[in-house]
Design a protein around this motif. Structure first.
Motif, PDB file in Angstrom:
ATOM      1  N   SER A 132       0.955  -1.148  -0.090  1.00  0.00           N
ATOM      2  CA  SER A 132      -0.185  -0.288  -0.083  1.00  0.00           C
ATOM      3  C   SER A 132       0.868   1.045   0.407  1.00  0.00           C
ATOM      4  CB  SER A 132      -0.906  -0.386   1.368  1.00  0.00           C
ATOM      5  OG  SER A 132      -0.620   0.399   2.464  1.00  0.00           O
ATOM      6  N   ILE A 133       0.501   2.407  -0.559  1.00  0.00           N
ATOM      7  CA  ILE A 133       0.908   3.567  -0.484  1.00  0.00           C
ATOM      8  C   ILE A 133       1.785   3.445   1.110  1.00  0.00           C
ATOM      9  CG2 ILE A 133      -0.072   4.723  -2.043  1.00  0.00           C
ATOM     10  CD1 ILE A 133      -1.387   5.942   0.006  1.00  0.00           C
ATOM     11  N   LEU A 134       1.319   3.226   1.899  1.00  0.00           N
ATOM     12  CA  LEU A 134       1.961   3.684   3.407  1.00  0.00           C
ATOM     13  C   LEU A 134       2.702   2.725   4.274  1.00  0.00           C
ATOM     14  CD1 LEU A 134      -1.433   4.172   5.541  1.00  0.00           C
ATOM     15  CD2 LEU A 134      -0.027   5.630   4.565  1.00  0.00           C
ATOM     16  N   ASP A 135       3.424   1.584   3.753  1.00  0.00           N
ATOM     17  CA  ASP A 135       3.973   0.516   3.907  1.00  0.00           C
ATOM     18  C   ASP A 135       5.718   1.448   2.699  1.00  0.00           C
ATOM     19  OD1 ASP A 135       2.610  -0.861   4.138  1.00  0.00           O
ATOM     20  OD2 ASP A 135       2.464  -2.360   3.120  1.00  0.00           O
ATOM     21  N   PRO A 136       6.990   0.767   3.695  1.00  0.00           N
ATOM     22  CA  PRO A 136       8.046   1.254   3.516  1.00  0.00           C
ATOM     23  C   PRO A 136       9.091   0.275   2.281  1.00  0.00           C
ATOM     24  CG  PRO A 136       8.196   0.081   4.970  1.00  0.00           C
ATOM     25  CD  PRO A 136       6.723  -0.082   4.761  1.00  0.00           C
ATOM     26  N   LEU A 137       9.997   0.742   1.596  1.00  0.00           N
ATOM     27  CA  LEU A 137      10.218   0.133   0.425  1.00  0.00           C
ATOM     28  C   LEU A 137      11.623   1.048   0.050  1.00  0.00           C
ATOM     29  CD1 LEU A 137       8.756   2.426  -2.556  1.00  0.00           C
ATOM     30  CD2 LEU A 137       9.509   2.973  -0.147  1.00  0.00           C
ATOM     31  N   ARG A 138      12.326   0.173  -0.588  1.00  0.00           N
ATOM     32  CA  ARG A 138      13.750   0.454  -1.325  1.00  0.00           C
ATOM     33  C   ARG A 138      13.896   0.865  -2.366  1.00  0.00           C
ATOM     34  NH1 ARG A 138      18.977  -3.095   0.991  1.00  0.00           N
ATOM     35  NH2 ARG A 138      17.502  -3.087   2.591  1.00  0.00           N
ATOM     36  N   THR A 139      14.692   1.375  -2.870  1.00  0.00           N
ATOM     37  CA  THR A 139      15.222   1.988  -4.170  1.00  0.00           C
ATOM     38  C   THR A 139      16.596   1.421  -4.737  1.00  0.00           C
ATOM     39  OG1 THR A 139      16.054   4.051  -4.118  1.00  0.00           O
ATOM     40  CG2 THR A 139      13.044   3.360  -3.775  1.00  0.00           C
ATOM     41  N   LEU A 140      16.161   1.246  -6.019  1.00  0.00           N
ATOM     42  CA  LEU A 140      18.014   0.929  -6.356  1.00  0.00           C
ATOM     43  C   LEU A 140      18.748   1.544  -6.417  1.00  0.00           C
ATOM     44  CD1 LEU A 140      16.316   0.714 -10.527  1.00  0.00           C
ATOM     45  CD2 LEU A 140      17.946  -1.754  -8.324  1.00  0.00           C
ATOM     46  N   THR A 141      18.834   2.976  -6.010  1.00  0.00           N
ATOM     47  CA  THR A 141      19.544   3.663  -5.454  1.00  0.00           C
ATOM     48  C   THR A 141      20.331   3.042  -4.477  1.00  0.00           C
ATOM     49  OG1 THR A 141      17.894   5.781  -5.332  1.00  0.00           O
ATOM     50  CG2 THR A 141      19.324   5.269  -7.290  1.00  0.00           C
ATOM     51  N   GLY A 142      19.063   3.243  -3.257  1.00  0.00           N
ATOM     52  CA  GLY A 142      18.889   2.848  -1.725  1.00  0.00           C
ATOM     53  C   GLY A 142      19.567   2.014  -1.307  1.00  0.00           C
ATOM     54  N   ASN A 143      19.819   1.366  -2.442  1.00  0.00           N
ATOM     55  CA  ASN A 143      19.909  -0.134  -1.923  1.00  0.00           C
ATOM     56  C   ASN A 143      21.125  -0.011  -2.126  1.00  0.00           C
ATOM     57  OD1 ASN A 143      20.570  -2.878  -1.477  1.00  0.00           O
ATOM     58  ND2 ASN A 143      20.561  -3.102  -3.840  1.00  0.00           N
ATOM     59  N   ILE A 144      21.965   0.839  -3.214  1.00  0.00           N
ATOM     60  CA  ILE A 144      23.435   0.521  -3.610  1.00  0.00           C
ATOM     61  C   ILE A 144      24.168   1.592  -2.158  1.00  0.00           C
ATOM     62  CG2 ILE A 144      25.551   1.962  -4.952  1.00  0.00           C
ATOM     63  CD1 ILE A 144      23.398   1.557  -7.114  1.00  0.00           C
ATOM     64  N   ALA A 145      23.599   2.839  -1.371  1.00  0.00           N
ATOM     65  CA  ALA A 145      23.995   3.936  -0.928  1.00  0.00           C
ATOM     66  C   ALA A 145      24.021   3.388   0.483  1.00  0.00           C
ATOM     67  CB  ALA A 145      23.643   4.989  -0.873  1.00  0.00           C
ATOM     68  N   LEU A 146      22.898   2.250   0.811  1.00  0.00           N
ATOM     69  CA  LEU A 146      23.061   1.987   2.097  1.00  0.00           C
ATOM     70  C   LEU A 146      24.082   0.359   2.315  1.00  0.00           C
ATOM     71  CD1 LEU A 146      19.997   2.506   3.794  1.00  0.00           C
ATOM     72  CD2 LEU A 146      19.266   0.055   3.076  1.00  0.00           C
ATOM     73  N   GLU A 147      23.541   0.046   1.309  1.00  0.00           N
ATOM     74  CA  GLU A 147      24.813  -1.192   2.006  1.00  0.00           C
ATOM     75  C   GLU A 147      26.493  -0.935   1.575  1.00  0.00           C
ATOM     76  OE1 GLU A 147      22.549  -4.946   0.547  1.00  0.00           O
ATOM     77  OE2 GLU A 147      21.227  -4.506   1.904  1.00  0.00           O
ATOM     78  N   LEU A 148      26.896   0.073  -0.180  1.00  0.00           N
ATOM     79  CA  LEU A 148      28.204   0.085   0.320  1.00  0.00           C
ATOM     80  C   LEU A 148      29.414   0.107   1.180  1.00  0.00           C
ATOM     81  CD1 LEU A 148      29.093  -0.516  -2.781  1.00  0.00           C
ATOM     82  CD2 LEU A 148      29.825   2.633  -2.724  1.00  0.00           C
ATOM     83  N   ALA A 149      29.008   0.474   2.090  1.00  0.00           N
ATOM     84  CA  ALA A 149      29.763   0.474   3.394  1.00  0.00           C
ATOM     85  C   ALA A 149      30.269  -0.593   3.312  1.00  0.00           C
ATOM     86  CB  ALA A 149      29.012   1.182   4.587  1.00  0.00           C
ATOM     87  N   TYR A 150      29.388  -1.685   3.866  1.00  0.00           N
ATOM     88  CA  TYR A 150      30.106  -3.307   4.208  1.00  0.00           C
ATOM     89  C   TYR A 150      30.073  -4.061   3.642  1.00  0.00           C
ATOM     90  CZ  TYR A 150      28.935  -1.594   8.639  1.00  0.00           C
ATOM     91  OH  TYR A 150      28.921  -0.595  10.359  1.00  0.00           O
ATOM     92  N   ALA A 151      30.003  -3.888   1.770  1.00  0.00           N
ATOM     93  CA  ALA A 151      29.580  -4.939   0.993  1.00  0.00           C
ATOM     94  C   ALA A 151      31.598  -4.657   0.911  1.00  0.00           C
ATOM     95  CB  ALA A 151      29.058  -4.211   0.168  1.00  0.00           C
ATOM     96  N   THR A 152      31.482  -6.751   0.948  1.00  0.00           N
ATOM     97  CA  THR A 152      32.555  -7.122  -0.050  1.00  0.00           C
ATOM     98  C   THR A 152      32.543  -7.981  -0.418  1.00  0.00           C
ATOM     99  OG1 THR A 152      33.435  -8.579   2.117  1.00  0.00           O
ATOM    100  CG2 THR A 152      34.104  -6.615   2.044  1.00  0.00           C
ATOM    101  N   GLY A 153      32.995  -8.501  -1.806  1.00  0.00           N
ATOM    102  CA  GLY A 153      32.910  -9.780  -2.864  1.00  0.00           C
ATOM    103  C   GLY A 153      32.102 -10.016  -3.587  1.00  0.00           C
ATOM    104  N   ASP A 154      30.912 -11.084  -3.314  1.00  0.00           N
ATOM    105  CA  ASP A 154      30.337 -10.994  -4.585  1.00  0.00           C
ATOM    106  C   ASP A 154      29.015 -10.068  -4.170  1.00  0.00           C
ATOM    107  OD1 ASP A 154      31.137 -12.997  -6.016  1.00  0.00           O
ATOM    108  OD2 ASP A 154      29.983 -14.411  -5.218  1.00  0.00           O
ATOM    109  N   HIS A 155      29.098 -10.010  -2.286  1.00  0.00           N
ATOM    110  CA  HIS A 155      28.141  -8.706  -2.032  1.00  0.00           C
ATOM    111  C   HIS A 155      28.115  -6.990  -3.073  1.00  0.00           C
ATOM    112  CE1 HIS A 155      26.236  -6.201   1.336  1.00  0.00           C
ATOM    113  NE2 HIS A 155      25.221  -5.918   0.720  1.00  0.00           N
TER     114      HIS A 155
END
Lengths: 287, 271
Positions: free
Chosen positions: A232-255
């Motif tokens: 619904s319009i009240l649910d949270p969601l994750r965008t493509l850009t958000g995914n990159i910025a959110l996880e880049l700090a710890y990501a190694t290897g295949d991640h």
């Protein structure tokens, strides 16, 4: 003496050419790096498992970004629903109704709006919009609608300036002809000017979409970043850009490669949008 | 003419810039550099310790970088840093490295201060984050959806939470995700229906810690072993530690260093 002047002229020209081409070079390099980092995973895991995969758990070997693709488009459409009518109205007012004084005030104000950093939009969204949505509509407030609202405002400058240019470039003879037929001002705008500026206006919407889909900082702060496709319009969601910025700090290897693959998908989407927008603008000029 | 002058200046400039950048162990003036990298959970505390350390050891420069536990361990294996920081235990294949436990950190489940729920079972926490419990009425509060907040994939806090609480169950897709302890705390502090987990050192009045299986998180309950959601903060070394880095580690394990950690809300070795 003359030799020296000629040399100088040539020198300046080539320096300028070199700089002009270097911007192209940067684009090319960015392209190359994202592809070289992002493509290996597509080969390893399979295009289908990435683009149409539903599960994102990169440390456990799942790289599905389908929900994020959908979410990216949902916020973009949401932003357009909010930004397009406002932006177009503002552009029409600026080009057809406003006096010189008003224009002198509004235009710089809009440029200022375009210059506000996205983290400020994100901050305002978290402080004001999110609690407002939580208290009056329900849910956690970190939601599709909050994100769309903020992005809708953020894309206003793009939509206004490009559709304003399109409206202004409609020849004066069109307006005069319409007036001569006895049409009122609104009839002229509605029946003559908007249809002739149609492709430019559409291009402004599409470039606005490009801006919305590429926005990151504000989105991370407001969207809630849940992996599920919002129900619904009240649910949270994750965008493509958000995914990159959110996880880049710890990501190694295949991640890390998975995040680059997300980047590849994002780049392709933005390229398609820009291509469509440029196509629209070209048609307008050809006319 | 001018071109030729640039032809000389540019390479020189480049050479100068390059010569400035590489890290060398001994800086001019007899300064000694210790490089440390790894977990962003351990990083702020290492920085704090380094600040205190260099006050008395003026000839040291301590260079602390983040990057995450895995990146820190990798850097130790490649010998690019003197010390690695990790907020998780070593995995198989990393076991050849040496670990030094500098302290322990509790992971605390937090809710909004207005939330009347003060206690949960560990299995209830697991069910909340796996999506099986999704309404506060199931925990004896009002009929309202639970807004669970987790950390992003790859975070040390998340992987510790997965090991200690989730125990093989997956964190639900619909759970919100924030990218730092600070933003999780911010969400929980503003949303009355939220629940999240953060490092114990960061708990303050803005959020309310929840007792797990009747044990409220505190330095005392962690020391006695009754509070279970605890992870070690580790320094990782490859083989013998070189003497200068040893000096820094000894300082951390000394009473003075441990006191600094205690004041930051961590659990050290002394009382």
């Amino acid at each position: 003496m003359i030799d020296r002047t000629v040399f100088k002229e040539r020198f300046v020209k080539w320096v300028l050419v070199a700089f002009a081409l270097s911007s192209l070079l940067f684009l090319f390099l960015i392209f190359l790096f994202i592809l070289s980092e992002g493509l290996p995973l597509f080969l390893k895991v399979g295009v289908k498992n990435i683009i149409f995969g539903f599960k994102w758990a990169p440390t456990k070997g799942y790289f599905g970004i389908f929900p994020m693709i959908i979410s990216s488009f949902l916020v973009t459409i949401g932003a357009l629903v909010i930004g397009a009518p406002m932006g177009l109205s503002c552009a029409i007012y600026l080009s057809e109704y406003s006096g010189k004084k008003m224009k002198m005030f509004l235009k710089p104000a809009l440029e200022l709006l375009a210059g506000i950093p996205s983290v400020v939009f994100g901050f305002l969204g978290v402080i004001y919009i999110v609690p407002l949505v939580r208290n009056y509509l329900g849910g956690s407030g970190f939601s599709l609608i909050s994100t769309s609202l903020v992005l809708g405002v953020m894309i206003l400058p793009t939509i206004i300036s490009i559709s304003f240019d399109a409206l202004v470039s409609v020849p004066k003879t069109y307006r005069e002809g319409s007036a001569a037929m006895g049409a009122t001002k609104w009839q002229t705008i509605y029946k003559v000017i908007i249809p002739s500026a149609k492709s430019g206006i559409l291009a402004s919407f599409i470039l606005g979409m490009g801006r919305a889909i590429g926005e990151t900082m504000a989105v991370i702060m407001i969207a809630g970043n849940a992996l599920k496709i919002p129900g619904s319009i009240l649910d949270p969601l994750r965008t493509l850009t958000g995914n990159i910025a959110l996880e880049l700090a710890y990501a190694t290897g295949d991640h890390r490669l998975g995040l680059f693959s997300t980047g590849v998908v994002l780049m392709v989407i933005i390229m398609i949008l820009n291509y469509i927008a440029n196509f629209g603008i070209k048609r307008k000029i050809a006319k | 003419m001018r071109l030729r002058r640039w032809a000389i200046i540019l390479p020189l400039l480049c050479a100068f810039l390059v010569s400035c950048s590489p890290r060398s162990n001994d800086r001019p003036g007899g300064k000694h550099t210790i490089t440390i990298a790894g977990s962003t959970s351990v990083m702020p505390f290492t920085e704090k310790l380094a600040e205190h350390f260099v006050v008395d050891h003026k000839n040291f420069i301590i260079d602390v970088q983040g990057g995450g536990s895995t990146a820190g361990i990798q850097a130790v294996i490649n010998n690019t840093v003197d010390l690695g920081m990790s907020s998780r235990e070593l995995k198989e294949g990393e076991k050849t490295l040496n670990t030094i436990t500098i302290c322990h950190d509790g992971i605390v489940v937090v809710v909004h201060p207005e939330n009347p729920v003060t206690e949960m079972g560990l299995d209830q926490v697991r069910q909340i984050f796996s999506g099986r419990i999704s309404n506060w009425s199931q925990l004896g509060w009002k009929n309202r959806k639970i807004d669970a907040v987790s950390r992003e994939e790859g975070s040390g806090t998340r992987s510790a939470f997965e090991d200690l609480v989730m125990k093989g169950k997956e964190i639900n897709d619909a759970t919100m995700v924030q990218d730092s302890n600070g933003s999780v705390k911010e969400v929980v502090a503003t949303d009355p229906y939220a629940i999240g987990y953060i490092s114990m050192g960061l708990v303050d009045k803005k959020v309310k810690p929840v007792a797990i299986d009747g044990v409220s998180p505190s330095i005392k309950t962690i020391k006695s072993g009754r509070y279970k959601i605890v992870r070690p903060f580790l320094y990782i070394t490859n083989g013998e530690l070189e003497p200068k880095a040893r000096q820094f580690v000894d300082y951390i394990l000394s009473k003075e260093g441990q006191n600094i950690l205690k004041n930051e809300g961590l659990v050290g070795f002394y009382d």
